[in-house]
Design an enzyme around this catalytic site. Structure first.
Site, PDB file in Angstrom:
ATOM      1  N   GLY A   1       4.028   0.428   3.154  1.00  0.00           N
ATOM      2  CA  GLY A   1       3.579   0.464   1.775  1.00  0.00           C
ATOM      3  C   GLY A   1       2.063   0.439   1.701  1.00  0.00           C
ATOM      4  N   CYS A   2       1.549   0.849   0.560  1.00  0.00           N
ATOM      5  CA  CYS A   2       0.100   0.938   0.392  1.00  0.00           C
ATOM      6  C   CYS A   2      -0.537  -0.451   0.429  1.00  0.00           C
ATOM      7  CB  CYS A   2      -0.241   1.662  -0.902  1.00  0.00           C
ATOM      8  SG  CYS A   2       0.634   1.042  -2.356  1.00  0.00           S
TER       9      CYS A   2
END
Lengths: 346, 346, 346, 346
Positions: free
Chosen positions: A149-150
């Site tokens: 995920g970012c």
């Protein structure tokens, strides 16, 4: 030439994959998948691709796609990739999943935080968490990549060396994160309208955001035990970029130079992680459009805490760029291929 | 490998040259010139270049620079390039001037609009106006390129075919242009502060902007006679991009298809000019970070006028990108080398 | 105390009405109408109103509303107000319609541009075009006010004196307008998302925008004959504000002072129109949040054209503020009551 | 009618004072002081005030000013107000100082953090910290008000009840704050240019920001002992607004309702503090242009921490609005006079 298929090419992360791959010397997009826009030329959705990628979007057809491609990127909502993956697919293609389906090793924990059933937990053990700076060798051999995920990418890279080397007490970690609005996706929701986002900042998902367990898992591996931490994301009126400001109590008396030596030892050979000195702090504009992760920190002697900071472009190092970095590793290419764009600071 | 020197590397156009050239396979920057920041590492000014271009900025030294370089880009205020150019310099290097010094063939006209003396008018005849779509062959042979202004590039490309083919009455041309704030430069002026520019739009230089004679000259060549027109620029709260909306009375009864055929005939072979259809209008985001110029138009039968539109990135096709396109032509390289970045729509 | 009902209170113009009326000393909101949010507390939609206007939104009920209110504002899509108005309603309340239903006197012309049937053309003759600077006396006596469009308000105020006094040739008028994004409404459309609007400018509705006939009608009345003109709106990455830049050929040799005297003679007594001198141009930020319309102009001797500029806040003078100004006139209150807020320049 | 003098009227906080006071029914500005712009009409600096406050700016003249005014607001850099205050001045006027000079009771601590000498420490004891929600009665009687800093106002209001009631461990407080760019002032610095601030977020003053001791002092009074905390501000690409996200370990097992009851007990009678429920979080846009402070919180049972959030408009409740609130108290006016503007959410 690697043949690439993309499922979910018309979301922001998907379109960023297209943008990056169009300039990749050893990859060729053979499948622009988009359920919502099937049959429409890609430039109808993003005019930027006019005369560059004029292909029509393809409806979902996993059989045809896995025949046509060497690797599939799934830039889709949670639950899709895990429902598509199976031996017959994996016998033909590698999968790089930009969703959360394979990031959390414990299926129950995934189901608890995401509120959906995991249809293929049997693939969780072999899926590799695709953060090259931590798992480079495993990535090279993987069939399934759980692309991070970012927020986790930025958080983990910013904090990992301090946890791993025992500089900080993992039970005191607090992560205050800020993201540009591409992170909210391209869904036509009132909350994401220009006039609702602009000239505003707010927290969201306070104490409940789904990236929390992903960060806890990875930092827990570094600590050698389970940890709990606070993670609070905020929505910022800008398009790209994640900034992480993290706090933790120091376990030892350390100087700035001590900590700098630790971070340098982890990252000095890393092509995409830059450790800043005391003259600067991470700023999202300095990584914009690039695969860099900038990290920095300050030692606060008064409160005996370490303040760790990091900045990435959420769509590049936080999604599409990291996915391509993983692809390069999986196919034996130079890790930076297609990823050498200089950040666009303005 | 072409050895490149840049004078004025720390302004926005200069830094954009560095950004583009870092990814150019046949060019190498040998001189990062900056009077204001001489002696400072380039990443001190733009952190984006950390670990990419860590060189120190160089003070002005035309002798040393012309020995070191094959081509010099001057991204400097008006009057500097024209004061530096001379036979001894030109015997050693080619010059691509991003200022206005050599754009206007008539020195008196230049002096009247710019309010400064032209120190080297003897070079005006040989300087080539560096708009490749109009002057490709002359550019290949030039020693001095007058790299076009940002507004003129967008205005001329949007209007040229209509004037050249006699579709419109040149005496009726009105150009209403809008620019992002990088166009205002990096000077520390109150008027360019975030809180003065944001949430605002205004015209400036109304009826007096210096790009007016440049546009008039080039469209006058197309018309075969002198023309006068209105040009009004506006400042928009965004970083990059120029949008031109131009109006002129039609001289003939033409359909949309007639005009489209004319524009296509001029631009269909052009790598960097895209002619949009009726389904879209030029938007600055769709050319951002790229060397594209998007053009489009509508025929208004009610008022018997042609409405012509164009969009460029003011720092790329409007400055640094076009300068590199010119360099490529001057050195016999493929015109698009180093300029193939896909626009970054978001 | 005037009892006010609002239909469409949760759109941007409707909410702006609420914002203004909450501080109006002689008005009281008795009905917050919203079909989409009926039953929900108003602060659920806009948190700004928490502890200020905590009422629940009301479903449509014209009978109950016209009993409860002295005046109804309709901030709704075209076609709604004209379907609700009737003698029984008008016998009880005055109506200020913020939609286009009663702006165009010719029902066929309305239907041609708006593409919908006009259900109550019998009220077109008595409806008054609510631009107080032109029609103050008629407004005082009206039962139905056609509150002007945002673009027309700014365009007409900027151009009217020049047409009325015969300074310019009405056949040469070209209006290039720019608007903030509240003008696009609060509908959940992809095109209005933050990441689609930000860092971008584009034209829309080129040669077809529905505000064209409204402007043509009003300036036609000033000219004493029908006129055709070009009107091109653009979407700007900001929330509020309209800027108009208009061009027309001069019919006489006039100096700047001549034109200034004309504009001053029309507007010097006007509370909400400011005529700027040569030292400044209209900027949207200088009217933000206020009911002011700023106007200015330049005489271009080279092209013999007049360049007229104007700026308003599209939600105030372009919608809700002007509606309240009209209400004040209709109820015999001081024209500026509730409208004295100083613009919020930053 | 209170006669008001402003020193530093052309900075953002000063101009906000003018904006607010122009609509204050019982105050009249008699002195618009500005060293930089002395002699220039105020609308030359902010066109928004054209025809509203056309007065010329006044040079510094404390004698004349203290004769003319009943109260003086100093919206000036640190060190100015403390150098001007003296018995002869205080015998004639009250002083509301928007700088930091009188906020920190310990002169040495002030000098250590601000790096300048305090010229009038003898007035520190009597100066009242002008946060009405904490010190209302003392403010009424004060001659000198130390108007709180923007970050401290938001931080203290968000955290105070939790510290005062012993819900949290003060030694664990971490404050992560985000501010719009008016907070950086109107100085013509490169770092504050549109293209440097836009599309970016960064921390600044990490572990060294001057608002730290001010927050520590006030929360220390609540805790009954000295405390140390972390405070990290960030610069956000927006004009107005401060958001605070604060973290601390819970000292007791408390439910959301328990904490809500505590916050409500402190703030339910407060005109300008709103305690949000679980359905919303503070957002800066919902207080924009108003004197409100929105607060909210979440209990994180997993980590046993309280997450406290607050939002204010840095120029209103964080500066000019709070200053007017203090003036109202000092002159026996209703506390909300001139401060009833509804927030401008868009």
């Amino acid at each position: 030439m690697i043949k690439v298929g993309i499922i979910g090419a018309t979301g922001y992360a998907g379109a960023e994959l297209v943008r990056i791959l169009m300039n990749h010397p050893d990859a060729e997009i053979v499948w622009l998948g988009s359920k919502s826009y099937a049959g429409q030329p890609f430039p109808d959705i993003y005019g930027s691709f006019f005369e560059i990628a004029d292909e029509k979007c393809m409806a979902e057809d996993m059989d045809a796609l896995s025949d046509a491609a060497d690797v599939i990127f799934t830039a889709t909502p949670q639950g899709l990739c895990s429902s598509l993956v199976c031996e017959s697919v994996l016998s033909k293609v590698k999968i790089i999943d930009l969703s959360a389906d394979f990031r959390i090793k414990n299926a129950e924990r995934y189901e608890a935080w995401y509120g959906i059933h995991h249809p293929s937990p049997q693939y969780l053990p072999e899926a590799v968490y695709g953060l090259p700076e931590l798992n480079r060798e495993e990535i090279r051999k993987a069939r399934i990549i759980a692309n991070p995920g970012c927020y986790p990418t930025c958080s983990i890279l910013s904090i990992y060396p301090a946890v791993k080397e025992g500089l900080i007490d993992p039970d005191t970690i607090i992560i205050d994160a800020k993201s540009g609005t591409t992170g909210a996706g391209r869904g036509a929701k009132t909350a994401n309208l220009y006039c609702e986002v602009n000239e505003n900042i707010k927290a969201y998902g306070v104490a409940t955001h789904r990236h929390t367990p992903e960060i806890e898992d990875q930092l827990g591996y570094a600590a050698g035990r389970e940890i709990l931490l606070n993670f609070t994301p905020h929505l910022v009126p800008m398009e790209r970029g994640i900034l992480v400001t993290a706090y933790a109590s120091l376990k030892k008396d350390v100087s700035y130079e001590d900590v700098k030596a630790v971070y340098d030892s982890y990252y000095k050979e890393e092509r995409f992680v830059r450790v800043l000195g005391t003259d600067r702090v991470p700023e999202t504009r300095y990584v914009k459009g690039s695969n860099y992760a900038d990290t920095g920190f300050r030692v606060d002697g008064r409160t005996h805490r370490l303040i760790m900071m990091g900045a990435i472009d959420n769509l590049v190092k936080g999604a599409a760029g990291q996915a391509v970095q993983n692809m390069n590793l999986m196919f034996g290419l130079p890790e930076e291929e297609g990823l050498t764009a200089v950040p666009m600071a303005f």
